[in-house]
Enzyme design. Structure first.
Site, short mmCIF file in Angstrom:
data_model
loop_
_atom_site.label_atom_id
_atom_site.label_comp_id
_atom_site.label_asym_id
_atom_site.label_seq_id
_atom_site.Cartn_x
_atom_site.Cartn_y
_atom_site.Cartn_z
N THR A 12 0.84 -1.19 0.00
CA THR A 12 0.00 0.00 0.00
C THR A 12 0.88 1.25 0.00
O THR A 12 1.98 1.24 0.55
CB THR A 12 -0.94 0.03 1.21
OG1 THR A 12 -0.18 0.14 2.42
CG2 THR A 12 -1.80 -1.22 1.26
N GLY A 13 0.39 2.30 -0.64
CA GLY A 13 1.18 3.51 -0.74
C GLY A 13 2.47 3.27 -1.49
O GLY A 13 3.54 3.75 -1.09
N GLY A 14 2.38 2.52 -2.59
CA GLY A 14 3.58 2.06 -3.27
C GLY A 14 3.99 2.81 -4.51
O GLY A 14 4.70 2.26 -5.35
N SER A 16 5.63 5.88 -4.51
CA SER A 16 6.78 6.78 -4.33
C SER A 16 7.56 6.35 -3.10
O SER A 16 7.09 5.55 -2.28
CB SER A 16 6.34 8.25 -4.18
OG SER A 16 5.64 8.43 -2.95
N ILE A 18 9.63 4.95 -0.13
CA ILE A 18 9.89 3.61 0.40
C ILE A 18 8.97 2.58 -0.24
O ILE A 18 9.41 1.49 -0.62
CB ILE A 18 9.73 3.62 1.93
CG1 ILE A 18 10.89 4.41 2.57
CG2 ILE A 18 9.68 2.20 2.48
CD1 ILE A 18 10.70 4.67 4.06
N GLY A 19 7.70 2.88 -0.37
CA GLY A 19 6.76 1.93 -0.94
C GLY A 19 7.12 1.54 -2.36
O GLY A 19 7.05 0.35 -2.73
N SER A 137 8.30 3.29 12.34
CA SER A 137 9.29 4.36 12.31
C SER A 137 10.04 4.32 13.63
O SER A 137 9.46 3.95 14.67
CB SER A 137 8.63 5.72 12.13
OG SER A 137 9.55 6.77 12.37
N TYR A 150 2.46 11.73 15.10
CA TYR A 150 3.06 10.72 14.22
C TYR A 150 3.71 9.60 15.05
O TYR A 150 3.50 8.41 14.77
CB TYR A 150 4.10 11.39 13.33
CG TYR A 150 4.86 10.45 12.43
CD1 TYR A 150 4.27 9.96 11.26
CD2 TYR A 150 6.17 10.07 12.71
CE1 TYR A 150 4.97 9.10 10.42
CE2 TYR A 150 6.87 9.22 11.88
CZ TYR A 150 6.27 8.74 10.73
OH TYR A 150 6.96 7.89 9.90
#
Length: 249
Positions: A12-14, A16, A18-19, A137, A150
């Protein structure tokens, strides 16, 4: 033979940072990768970049209907799932005393709530012995000015991995947290109003990392590959930091 040959993965979120780097590495290693993102233009770029090893699915990880559509697509195309990387996330620094309800709600909605429901909806498709990688993180266990909200979401993600490891031990599904330190991705630019401001943030991070530089997305992707592959067959419930030593010494 590549290490993920024949495997089916969702990132998911792939589109840009790291993804994207993880999706590229998985495809290179032989997996068929389903990549999600909210912007069709970025999905189209990802498909062109990776080629035959990827299927792109437009969707917002905070929307139940979009998650349902994603996993229906995986089931229809491949029948089952081996690897899930819950990578979608946001960061908008605000110091305590200035935290807004809007930022709090949006950050928890995507980083904590969406990660849980993405994994939960993936479970019916997960083969026994599969791998779920939750992108956390080092902020989840290290105090960093401005990261109140965050950091709390990433601490929640770390907790998920501990609990789910116990709950799914009978299926051999390995759940681990992958916790990057400061990585030089486009998300860094969103933390400042100007290029100069973003560069100053990069320099500040580099100054407190023992290795003297920020990380690269492909370095995080290498760690994700380890957790996804049989190379980590006896690794479960851990928090693997890829941070140049920042939170370790």
């Amino acid at each position: 033979m590549s290490g993920l040959n024949g495997k089916v993965a969702v990132v998911t979120g792939g589109t840009s940072g790291i993804g994207l780097a993880i999706a590229q590495r998985f495809a290179k290693e032989g997996a068929h990768v389903f990549v999600t993102g909210r912007r069709q233009s970025e999905l189209d770029k990802t498909r062109a970049l990776i080629g035959d090893g990827v299927t792109v699915v437009r969707g917002d990880a905070t929307r139940t209907a979009d998650l349902d559509h994603l996993f229906r697509t995986v089931k229809a195309d491949e029948g089952a799932l081996d690897i899930l990387v819950a990578n979608s996330g946001r960061v908008e620094p605000e110091e305590f005393g200035k935290v807004t309800e809007d930022n709090f709600d949006k950050t928890f909605d995507l980083n904590a709530r969406a990660a849980l429901f993405t994994a939960q909806k993936a479970l019916p498709l997960m083969r026994d012995g599969g791998s779920i990688i939750l992108v956390g993180s080092i902020a989840g266990h290290k105090g960093i000015n401005g990261y109140t909200t965050y950091s709390a979401t990433k601490a929640a993600v770390r907790s998920y991995a501990r609990t789910w490891t116990h709950e799914f031990k009978d299926r051999g599904i390995r759940i681990n947290t992958l916790s990057p330190g400061p990585i030089d991705t486009p998300i860094m630019d969103g933390q400042a109003d100007t290029k100069e401001g973003a560069d100053a943030i990069r320099a500040a991070f580099a100054s407190v990392i023992p290795l003297g530089r920020m990380g690269r997305p492909e370095e995080v992707a290498a760690a994700a590959y380890f957790l996804a592959s049989d190379e980590s067959s006896f690794v479960a419930g851990i928090d693997l930091s890829v941070d140049g030593g920042m939170a370790q010494v």
